[in-house]
Design a protein around this motif. Structure first.
Motif, PDB file in Angstrom:
ATOM      1  N   HIS A  81      18.266 -26.330  54.966  1.00 39.57           N
ATOM      2  CA  HIS A  81      18.600 -25.571  53.753  1.00 39.57           C
ATOM      3  C   HIS A  81      18.417 -24.066  53.937  1.00 39.57           C
ATOM      4  CE1 HIS A  81      18.761 -29.399  51.680  1.00 39.57           C
ATOM      5  NE2 HIS A  81      17.526 -29.675  52.088  1.00 39.57           N
ATOM      6  N   VAL A  82      18.010 -23.652  55.125  1.00 36.89           N
ATOM      7  CA  VAL A  82      17.757 -22.238  55.401  1.00 36.89           C
ATOM      8  C   VAL A  82      18.835 -21.734  56.358  1.00 36.89           C
ATOM      9  CG1 VAL A  82      16.118 -20.548  56.335  1.00 36.89           C
ATOM     10  CG2 VAL A  82      15.280 -22.553  55.072  1.00 36.89           C
ATOM     11  N   LYS A  83      19.465 -20.638  55.999  1.00 33.46           N
ATOM     12  CA  LYS A  83      20.593 -20.112  56.762  1.00 33.46           C
ATOM     13  C   LYS A  83      20.236 -19.884  58.230  1.00 33.46           C
ATOM     14  CE  LYS A  83      23.865 -16.239  56.829  1.00 33.46           C
ATOM     15  NZ  LYS A  83      24.276 -14.974  56.161  1.00 33.46           N
ATOM     16  N   LYS A  86      19.381 -23.670  60.050  1.00 35.38           N
ATOM     17  CA  LYS A  86      20.100 -24.921  59.759  1.00 35.38           C
ATOM     18  C   LYS A  86      20.741 -25.559  60.988  1.00 35.38           C
ATOM     19  CE  LYS A  86      24.233 -22.384  58.232  1.00 35.38           C
ATOM     20  NZ  LYS A  86      25.146 -22.816  59.313  1.00 35.38           N
ATOM     21  N   ASP A 196      13.749 -14.918  54.994  1.00 39.66           N
ATOM     22  CA  ASP A 196      14.097 -16.229  54.444  1.00 39.66           C
ATOM     23  C   ASP A 196      13.678 -16.397  52.983  1.00 39.66           C
ATOM     24  OD1 ASP A 196      15.058 -16.967  56.960  1.00 39.66           O
ATOM     25  OD2 ASP A 196      13.121 -17.767  57.587  1.00 39.66           O
ATOM     26  N   ASP A 198      14.801 -15.766  49.967  1.00 39.82           N
ATOM     27  CA  ASP A 198      15.731 -16.351  48.999  1.00 39.82           C
ATOM     28  C   ASP A 198      15.896 -17.849  49.219  1.00 39.82           C
ATOM     29  OD1 ASP A 198      16.062 -13.864  47.918  1.00 39.82           O
ATOM     30  OD2 ASP A 198      17.942 -13.433  48.969  1.00 39.82           O
ATOM     31  N   ASP A 199      16.016 -18.255  50.485  1.00 36.62           N
ATOM     32  CA  ASP A 199      16.161 -19.680  50.798  1.00 36.62           C
ATOM     33  C   ASP A 199      14.875 -20.438  50.490  1.00 36.62           C
ATOM     34  OD1 ASP A 199      18.796 -19.423  51.758  1.00 36.62           O
ATOM     35  OD2 ASP A 199      18.074 -18.780  53.719  1.00 36.62           O
ATOM     36  N   ASP A 200      13.728 -19.843  50.806  1.00 36.34           N
ATOM     37  CA  ASP A 200      12.442 -20.502  50.579  1.00 36.34           C
ATOM     38  C   ASP A 200      12.186 -20.729  49.092  1.00 36.34           C
ATOM     39  OD1 ASP A 200      11.985 -20.574  53.276  1.00 36.34           O
ATOM     40  OD2 ASP A 200      10.639 -18.849  53.313  1.00 36.34           O
ATOM     41  N   LYS A 202      14.394 -21.340  46.858  1.00 36.87           N
ATOM     42  CA  LYS A 202      15.253 -22.443  46.414  1.00 36.87           C
ATOM     43  C   LYS A 202      14.679 -23.805  46.785  1.00 36.87           C
ATOM     44  CE  LYS A 202      19.510 -19.712  46.813  1.00 36.87           C
ATOM     45  NZ  LYS A 202      20.775 -19.553  47.592  1.00 36.87           N
TER      46      LYS A 202
END
Length: 293
Positions: A81-83, A86, A196, A198-200, A202
């Motif tokens: 889920h992390v750009k 992934k 990371d 923003d991804d974290d 989420k």
């Protein structure tokens, strides 16, 4: 003539293992190596033994690779889920989870055997703490917003080990150096976590970048300032000279540059600021070596 080329399937497999162990990204090894060298040179007053230099150089490489393997094992479900992560081999299924655990165990065993055969009993006892820290760090981001603190302890544990190997004891200076490195690690790994963030947010992964929020750059600046102050204190107590202080000042200037790089909190800028810490660690090491020489 016989075909000696590596079969494509084996080549792909080896490349996946290299990515798992971050052999293609040596920045983590270097960030672990410089403080270890600080400790070796300080404990030995500028002349570390060849055996200790070899053991701890190889040990840094092995334990960093082991840490990457267990980190990817712990994060194999969230990395998708992390750009940035992934496409890692464990996340995509190109490497099985048991292989990562087996590599972690094998690399730790090799590092442990080097300690057993080439250092002293105090270093051996301390090595158990290093293995525990390397194993538990990747799981901390699920339970605390301070996984960077655990990484700092893991990345700094080579300092008392190296000191014990050279001096047969762990002095107050060693623990001061340990403290400085923990603070430095929290600072640069927060910059890394900002990449990371923003991804974290989420997926519910915790970090100091999330905990610090809008105060991230200010808190990093405080941590960096404390690192410089502790290193200056170490220089005074160890009666080091001009060149060491030049190295510390160079580190401080690089910290200011990192603040500039991360000023907009953009992924690319934060990542460049993180990478720049290699030169900060090298500057202190170079100043220390020249001074003690």
């Amino acid at each position: 003539m016989p075909n000696t080329a590596v079969p494509p399937q084996l080549k792909t497999r080896l490349m996946d293992y290299a990515v798992l162990l971050r052999l293609n990204r040596p920045i983590g090894t270097l960030l672990l190596l410089w403080p270890t060298y600080w400790a070796l040179w300080l404990a030995a007053d500028g002349m570390p033994t060849i055996s200790n230099l070899v053991v701890f150089t190889l040990g840094v490489f092995l334990m960093r690779a082991a840490g990457c393997a267990i980190n990817d094992f712990a994060d194999r479900k969230v990395d998708r889920h992390v750009k940035r992560t992934k496409d890692r081999p464990l996340t995509t299924g190109r490497i099985h989870p048991w292989e990562a655990v087996a590599l972690f165990a094998w690399l730790c065993l090799v590092a442990f055997l080097m300690v057993v055969f080439f250092t002293n009993s105090l270093t051996l006892y301390l090595s158990f703490g290093g293995v525990v820290l390397a194993f538990i760090y990747p799981f901390m981001k699920r339970y605390t917003h301070l996984p960077q603190l655990f990484l700092g302890a893991a990345f700094s544990w080579a300092i008392p080990m190296a000191w014990a190997a050279e001096a047969g004891e762990v002095s107050r200076l060693a623990w001061l150096l340990f403290t400085a490195n923990v603070l430095w690690t929290v600072a640069y790994d927060t910059l890394y976590a900002m990449v990371d963030r923003d991804d974290d947010l989420k997926i519910g992964v915790k970090s100091t970048a999330i905990l610090f929020g809008d105060g991230d750059r200010a808190i990093i600046a405080v941590l960096q300032s404390l690192v410089v102050l502790i290193l200056l204190l170490i220089g005074r107590q160890a009666e080091l000279g001009y060149f060491f202080y030049v190295g510390v000042i160079a580190m401080a200037c690089l910290f200011i540059f990192q603040q500039h790089l991360a000023r907009f909190r953009e992924r690319d800028g934060c990542f460049k600021a993180f990478l720049n810490n290699n030169w900060a660690g090298f500057a202190v090491f170079l100043g220390l070596v020249i001074d003690l020489t």
